[in-house]
Scaffold this active site. Structure first.
Site, PDB file in Angstrom:
ATOM      1  N   ARG A  48       0.844  -1.202   0.000  1.00  0.00           N
ATOM      2  CA  ARG A  48       0.000   0.000   0.000  1.00  0.00           C
ATOM      3  C   ARG A  48       0.877   1.250   0.000  1.00  0.00           C
ATOM      4  O   ARG A  48       0.582   2.251  -0.640  1.00  0.00           O
ATOM      5  CB  ARG A  48      -0.955  -0.003   1.207  1.00  0.00           C
ATOM      6  CG  ARG A  48      -1.700   1.313   1.388  1.00  0.00           C
ATOM      7  CD  ARG A  48      -3.005   1.214   2.161  1.00  0.00           C
ATOM      8  NE  ARG A  48      -2.927   0.472   3.397  1.00  0.00           N
ATOM      9  CZ  ARG A  48      -2.341   0.897   4.515  1.00  0.00           C
ATOM     10  NH1 ARG A  48      -1.749   2.083   4.566  1.00  0.00           N
ATOM     11  NH2 ARG A  48      -2.322   0.140   5.595  1.00  0.00           N
ATOM     12  N   TYR A 101     -13.987  16.792 -18.519  1.00  0.00           N
ATOM     13  CA  TYR A 101     -14.505  15.448 -18.300  1.00  0.00           C
ATOM     14  C   TYR A 101     -15.646  15.535 -17.281  1.00  0.00           C
ATOM     15  O   TYR A 101     -15.486  16.153 -16.217  1.00  0.00           O
ATOM     16  CB  TYR A 101     -13.355  14.579 -17.768  1.00  0.00           C
ATOM     17  CG  TYR A 101     -13.726  13.149 -17.502  1.00  0.00           C
ATOM     18  CD1 TYR A 101     -14.021  12.289 -18.545  1.00  0.00           C
ATOM     19  CD2 TYR A 101     -13.778  12.655 -16.204  1.00  0.00           C
ATOM     20  CE1 TYR A 101     -14.354  10.969 -18.303  1.00  0.00           C
ATOM     21  CE2 TYR A 101     -14.099  11.334 -15.952  1.00  0.00           C
ATOM     22  CZ  TYR A 101     -14.393  10.501 -17.001  1.00  0.00           C
ATOM     23  OH  TYR A 101     -14.724   9.197 -16.762  1.00  0.00           O
ATOM     24  N   ASP A 174      -5.056  18.101 -17.152  1.00  0.00           N
ATOM     25  CA  ASP A 174      -5.420  16.722 -17.482  1.00  0.00           C
ATOM     26  C   ASP A 174      -4.920  16.460 -18.903  1.00  0.00           C
ATOM     27  O   ASP A 174      -5.434  17.012 -19.865  1.00  0.00           O
ATOM     28  CB  ASP A 174      -6.948  16.571 -17.374  1.00  0.00           C
ATOM     29  CG  ASP A 174      -7.412  15.132 -17.601  1.00  0.00           C
ATOM     30  OD1 ASP A 174      -6.717  14.387 -18.318  1.00  0.00           O
ATOM     31  OD2 ASP A 174      -8.489  14.775 -17.088  1.00  0.00           O
ATOM     32  N   LYS A 199      -6.638   5.070 -20.547  1.00  0.00           N
ATOM     33  CA  LYS A 199      -6.817   5.448 -21.947  1.00  0.00           C
ATOM     34  C   LYS A 199      -5.549   5.128 -22.750  1.00  0.00           C
ATOM     35  O   LYS A 199      -5.161   3.989 -22.803  1.00  0.00           O
ATOM     36  CB  LYS A 199      -7.228   6.925 -22.012  1.00  0.00           C
ATOM     37  CG  LYS A 199      -8.302   7.314 -20.968  1.00  0.00           C
ATOM     38  CD  LYS A 199      -9.632   6.635 -21.191  1.00  0.00           C
ATOM     39  CE  LYS A 199     -10.618   6.813 -20.039  1.00  0.00           C
ATOM     40  NZ  LYS A 199     -10.903   8.167 -19.630  1.00  0.00           N
TER      41      LYS A 199
HETATM   42  C1  PLP Z   1     -11.414   8.793 -18.411  1.00  0.00           C
HETATM   43  C2  PLP Z   1     -10.971  10.147 -18.035  1.00  0.00           C
HETATM   44  C3  PLP Z   1     -10.797  10.499 -16.685  1.00  0.00           C
HETATM   45  C4  PLP Z   1     -11.114   9.550 -15.553  1.00  0.00           C
HETATM   46  O1  PLP Z   1     -10.276   8.441 -15.548  1.00  0.00           O
HETATM   47  P1  PLP Z   1     -10.712   6.986 -15.022  1.00  0.00           P
HETATM   48  O2  PLP Z   1      -9.493   6.174 -15.256  1.00  0.00           O
HETATM   49  O3  PLP Z   1     -11.906   6.551 -15.813  1.00  0.00           O
HETATM   50  O4  PLP Z   1     -11.061   7.120 -13.573  1.00  0.00           O
HETATM   51  C5  PLP Z   1     -10.334  11.773 -16.410  1.00  0.00           C
HETATM   52  N1  PLP Z   1     -10.081  12.657 -17.388  1.00  0.00           N
HETATM   53  C6  PLP Z   1     -10.259  12.359 -18.694  1.00  0.00           C
HETATM   54  C7  PLP Z   1      -9.966  13.392 -19.737  1.00  0.00           C
HETATM   55  C8  PLP Z   1     -10.716  11.100 -19.057  1.00  0.00           C
HETATM   56  O5  PLP Z   1     -10.913  10.815 -20.353  1.00  0.00           O
END
Ligand code: PLP
Length: 392
Positions: A48, A101, A174, A199
């Protein structure tokens, strides 16, 4: 400094010291032996708190983004939550782009709203509007997403960072859509970079994860403490999968970019399509900024169709493009944001048009992909108008 396509393979991934294994081992162990009381072989005690496989991925991400360090979490949202806990508290104020998002907006509005954190949205592509909002509101955090999800708007990170820093705000970017292969926000002035590893970095639709990359050491300890205290660090196997995915990031992103450009061109020429959002198109309002701050335009394309019914039929009629949420995998996906990924945004400033379709262009043959989209549009043309849906 080596080139990005070299770093994706070598950063944080030197052969294992103990065995010489070229592919770094997956350390599933939850606990690590003390050589004597309190004396640890390599600093690892309990997974952890820290794990070699997670550490290797964190080192890779820090190096790819040009950051000082990185921390990985069980999802992109867990990473966002750690950042917001570290940066905000009751009375803090967050300024968010008005097409972020939807999950980011929901987390801020519900969980952080109840905790006394206030939220405002602004069109981050409009530098004058950003200056006015930042000056008037003196936010604690300015949260940027570029290209944005799902409208693929482009934010001038350097310009926004300068405005935000002038009032002492922390700039979070992001970078999920671009990946560090196409854009490094820290070099443009970001303090923290956020990723959904789910992603492009994972890249194979087989893992959920998130990361925060830190430009300097200011929040290093508080974020590491949060990762440990809340137990939201990325699991070893998931870390290993993401590390494996990153090794092919450069070739995948190159192919995503060329395929997406082909798809954007084909859809621009189609009569059922009223608008194509792809930063690589010279007609895109953010094209010049994207060309300046990115080394490629990414694999996401969003289009508006003549009406919502055509959009719905289109996404249900493709064969190679799978109707599914998420993005960034090798396989092409298609979705209807208004009723799928961005349903939570209905009634908020982030609401998206119901004739919008978001396409994650995979790395299949571009000609096959274009043929599939054309065939689905033909079906949408003949089906629309004959189907009774009962929706207003
Ligand atoms: C998918 C996504 C998130 C969230 O990520 P998860 O892995 O689904 O929790 C945040 N920002 C963007 C731009 C995303 O496409």
């Amino acid at each position: 400094m080596t080139q990005p396509s070299t770093r994706t393979i070598h950063a944080g991934q030197s052969p294992d010291e103990a065995t010489g294994a070229v592919s770094r081992p997956l350390h599933l162990s939850s606990t690590f032996r003390h050589d004597s009381v309190g004396v640890l072989r390599a600093g690892f005690e309990y997974t952890r708190t820290g794990n070699p496989t997670r550490s290797a991925l964190q080192d890779t991400l820090a190096e790819l983004e040009g950051g000082r360090s990185a921390l990985t979490f069980a999802s992109g949202m867990a990473a966002e939550d750690a950042v917001l806990r570290a940066l905000t508290g009751p009375g803090a104020h967050v300024l968010l782009g008005d097409d972020a998002y939807a999950g980011t907006h929901r987390l801020l509005e519900s969980t952080y709203g109840a905790w006394g954190v206030t939220l405002a949205t602004v069109d981050l592509t409009d530098v004058d509007a950003v200056r006015a909002s930042v000056t008037a509101q003196a936010p604690t955090v300015v949260w940027v997403e570029t290209p944005s999800n799902p409208l693929l708007r482009i934010v001038d990170v350097a310009a926004v960072a300068e405005i935000a820093h002038a009032v002492g705000a922390v700039v979070v970017v992001d970078n999920t859509f671009a990946t560090p292969y196409l854009q490094q926000p820290i070099t443009l002035g970001a303090d923290l970079v956020l990723h959904s590893l789910t992603k492009y970095l994972g890249g194979h639709s087989d893992v959920v994860g998130g990361a925060v990359v830190l430009a300097d050491d200011r929040w290093r300890e508080s974020l590491a403490d949060l990762q440990n205290d809340t137990g939201t660090g990325l699991a070893p196997f998931d870390s290993w999968l993401v590390s494996r995915g990153i090794k092919t990031l450069a070739v995948r992103m190159d192919r995503h970019c060329t395929n997406a450009a082909r798809v954007a061109d084909a859809l621009t020429a189609h009569d059922l399509v009223t608008e194509v959002a792809y930063p690589g198109l010279a007609t895109h309002p953010g094209h010049d900024v994207a060309a300046r701050q990115m080394s490629g335009f990414g694999g996401m394309v969003s289009v508006r169709l003549r009406d919502a019914e055509t959009a719905r039929t289109f996404v249900e009629s493709t064969e190679l493009f799978t109707l599914a949420e998420s993005l960034g995998g090798v396989e092409s996906l298609i979705e209807h944001p208004a009723t799928m990924t961005h349903l939570a945004a209905v009634g908020t400033p982030l609401q998206v048009p119901d004739d919008l379709v978001r396409i994650s262009v995979g790395i299949e043959d571009a000609g096959d992909l274009v043929d599939d989209l054309h065939a689905a549009l033909d079906l949408a043309r003949s089906a629309t108008g004959t189907r009774v849906t009962g929706r207003a």
